[in-house]
Motif scaffolding. Structure first.
Motif, PDB file in Angstrom:
ATOM      1  N   GLU A 115      -6.960   8.334  33.077  1.00 27.07           N
ATOM      2  CA  GLU A 115      -8.098   7.415  33.078  1.00 27.07           C
ATOM      3  C   GLU A 115      -9.394   8.133  33.441  1.00 27.07           C
ATOM      4  OE1 GLU A 115      -9.118   2.874  34.412  1.00 27.07           O
ATOM      5  OE2 GLU A 115      -7.579   3.961  35.534  1.00 27.07           O
ATOM      6  N   SER A 117     -10.007  11.280  32.971  1.00 25.66           N
ATOM      7  CA  SER A 117     -10.334  12.194  31.880  1.00 25.66           C
ATOM      8  C   SER A 117     -11.046  11.474  30.741  1.00 25.66           C
ATOM      9  CB  SER A 117      -9.060  12.875  31.362  1.00 25.66           C
ATOM     10  OG  SER A 117      -8.453  13.653  32.377  1.00 25.66           O
ATOM     11  N   VAL A 118     -10.659  10.244  30.475  1.00 25.72           N
ATOM     12  CA  VAL A 118     -11.303   9.465  29.418  1.00 25.72           C
ATOM     13  C   VAL A 118     -12.677   8.981  29.871  1.00 25.72           C
ATOM     14  CG1 VAL A 118     -11.167   7.348  28.041  1.00 25.72           C
ATOM     15  CG2 VAL A 118      -9.124   8.785  28.370  1.00 25.72           C
ATOM     16  N   LYS A 119     -12.737   8.402  31.055  1.00 26.20           N
ATOM     17  CA  LYS A 119     -13.981   7.771  31.512  1.00 26.20           C
ATOM     18  C   LYS A 119     -15.039   8.774  31.956  1.00 26.20           C
ATOM     19  CE  LYS A 119     -11.977   3.311  32.788  1.00 26.20           C
ATOM     20  NZ  LYS A 119     -11.751   2.320  33.874  1.00 26.20           N
ATOM     21  N   PHE A 123     -12.545  12.265  27.077  1.00 27.29           N
ATOM     22  CA  PHE A 123     -11.347  12.563  26.290  1.00 27.29           C
ATOM     23  C   PHE A 123     -11.085  11.423  25.307  1.00 27.29           C
ATOM     24  CE2 PHE A 123      -8.697  15.997  28.588  1.00 27.29           C
ATOM     25  CZ  PHE A 123      -9.840  16.716  28.907  1.00 27.29           C
ATOM     26  N   VAL A 124     -10.492  11.777  24.146  1.00 30.18           N
ATOM     27  CA  VAL A 124     -10.351  10.799  23.073  1.00 30.18           C
ATOM     28  C   VAL A 124      -8.906  10.413  22.770  1.00 30.18           C
ATOM     29  CG1 VAL A 124     -12.530  11.425  21.963  1.00 30.18           C
ATOM     30  CG2 VAL A 124     -10.413  12.629  21.315  1.00 30.18           C
ATOM     31  N   CYS A 149      -3.171   3.909  27.418  1.00 26.24           N
ATOM     32  CA  CYS A 149      -3.874   4.195  26.161  1.00 26.24           C
ATOM     33  C   CYS A 149      -4.354   2.911  25.497  1.00 26.24           C
ATOM     34  CB  CYS A 149      -2.953   4.956  25.204  1.00 26.24           C
ATOM     35  SG  CYS A 149      -2.699   6.691  25.600  1.00 26.24           S
ATOM     36  N   LEU A 152      -7.311   1.619  27.389  1.00 22.73           N
ATOM     37  CA  LEU A 152      -8.512   2.428  27.207  1.00 22.73           C
ATOM     38  C   LEU A 152      -8.964   2.499  25.750  1.00 22.73           C
ATOM     39  CD1 LEU A 152      -7.580   5.422  29.556  1.00 22.73           C
ATOM     40  CD2 LEU A 152      -9.277   3.641  30.015  1.00 22.73           C
ATOM     41  N   ILE A 154      -7.438   4.317  23.203  1.00 20.08           N
ATOM     42  CA  ILE A 154      -7.337   5.687  22.688  1.00 20.08           C
ATOM     43  C   ILE A 154      -5.971   5.901  22.027  1.00 20.08           C
ATOM     44  CG2 ILE A 154      -8.965   6.661  24.354  1.00 20.08           C
ATOM     45  CD1 ILE A 154      -6.497   7.655  25.954  1.00 20.08           C
ATOM     46  N   ARG A 284     -18.124   7.562  23.346  1.00 18.10           N
ATOM     47  CA  ARG A 284     -18.033   7.164  24.763  1.00 18.10           C
ATOM     48  C   ARG A 284     -19.159   7.798  25.575  1.00 18.10           C
ATOM     49  NH1 ARG A 284     -13.082   4.807  25.890  1.00 18.10           N
ATOM     50  NH2 ARG A 284     -11.556   4.991  24.199  1.00 18.10           N
TER      51      ARG A 284
END
Length: 284
Positions: A115, A117-119, A123-124, A149, A152, A154, A284
């Motif tokens: 989480e 890493s994405v926010k 990260f995609v 996933c 988020l 993704i 993002r």
């Protein structure tokens, strides 16, 4: 919108990473020796990679924060942290994006790291390499990652099919993704490495499930099975994604070989970038 090729799966390309993970690691070094690729291994600094990508016309590249496990030696191998990928990707905005590498034994600690890493790192998607862990992708230990996933928004990218590394290949059978697609219809699933040698299984899954896509990474186009080329050029053109597994397959040779496949222009555009731009979020 980007109109240049999108490589959906590659490895960290810095000189330090290439040396540590592919040249000096005894296990991976033998793998590259076996396929005649060891002598061509080369790392790139960030400025060098930007120039390289400009020269070959590469649009975006996904770099896996790879989490692998040596089956023979029972140790971490090819372990790349999200922070290492983020350090490079933030210097190449709009060009390099991270995929979070899943270690199924990290449990909810790993889900929290995903989480973040994405926010925070942009990260995609996630990347799952199930072979060394000897846990197929349908194992319960992965399910919290799939749920996150969906939350988020993704995709989940799976290294499937036979593995060149010295690990059990059975965990890479594409049909192991079938139950995941049934349980998580909201999860976008990418079955990479063409699913070889079970290519028809991979095609069947991508045909059956609206949320399953087929990626070409790790296999040079001149070796793609005729069934997959036909799928890509006709009824499966909306389900195909191009990738390299760089440094295993070189971008320039792959793109040149695709030109020799006689793909319809619309099918080639979808393979190289349109489908990737559709399923991955780069805003993002």
């Amino acid at each position: 919108m980007n109109t240049r090729p999108v490589d959906i799966l590659g490895h960290l390309f810095t000189p330090e990473a290439i040396r540590a993970h592919f040249i000096e690691d005894e296990e991976e070094s033998k793998v590259f020796d076996n396929v005649g690729r060891h002598s061509s291994l080369k790392g790139y600094t960030v400025p060098e990679f930007k120039a390289y990508a400009d020269e070959i016309g590469l649009g975006r590249m996904h770099v896996a924060a790879f989490q692998g496990w040596s089956y023979r030696q029972q140790r971490r191998y090819l372990s790349v942290t999200p922070e290492e990928v983020w350090e490079v990707s933030k210097q190449l905005p709009g060009r390099v994006y991270g995929l979070f590498g899943v270690n199924p034994h990290d449990a909810l600690k790993g889900v929290r790291h995903l989480e973040k890493s994405v926010k925070e790192y942009g990260f995609v998607g996630i990347h799952v390499h199930p072979h060394g862990f000897d846990l197929g992708p349908e194992h319960a230990f992965y399910f919290p990652y799939y749920a996150k996933c969906v939350e988020l928004g993704i995709p989940a990218v799976f290294s499937m099919g036979h593995t060149l590394s010295f690990m059990p290949s059975e965990n890479g059978r594409p049909m192991k993704l079938d139950r995941i697609a049934l349980y998580f219809p909201e999860l976008t699933i990418v079955c990479t490495h063409t699913g070889w040698p079970w290519v028809e299984e991979a095609i069947a899954l991508a045909s059956k499930h609206p949320n399953v896509y087929l990626g070409t990474s790790a296999y040079a186009p001149k070796y793609w099975k005729p069934e997959m080329v036909h799928f890509c050029n006709s009824w499966g053109q909306d389900k195909m994604l191009w990738g390299s597994d760089f440094p295993l397959v070189k971008h320039a040779e792959s793109l040149a070989q695709i030109e020799g496949l006689d793909l319809r222009p619309a099918a080639k555009e979808k393979l190289l970038y349109k489908n990737a731009e559709k399923i991955f979020r780069y805003d993002r």
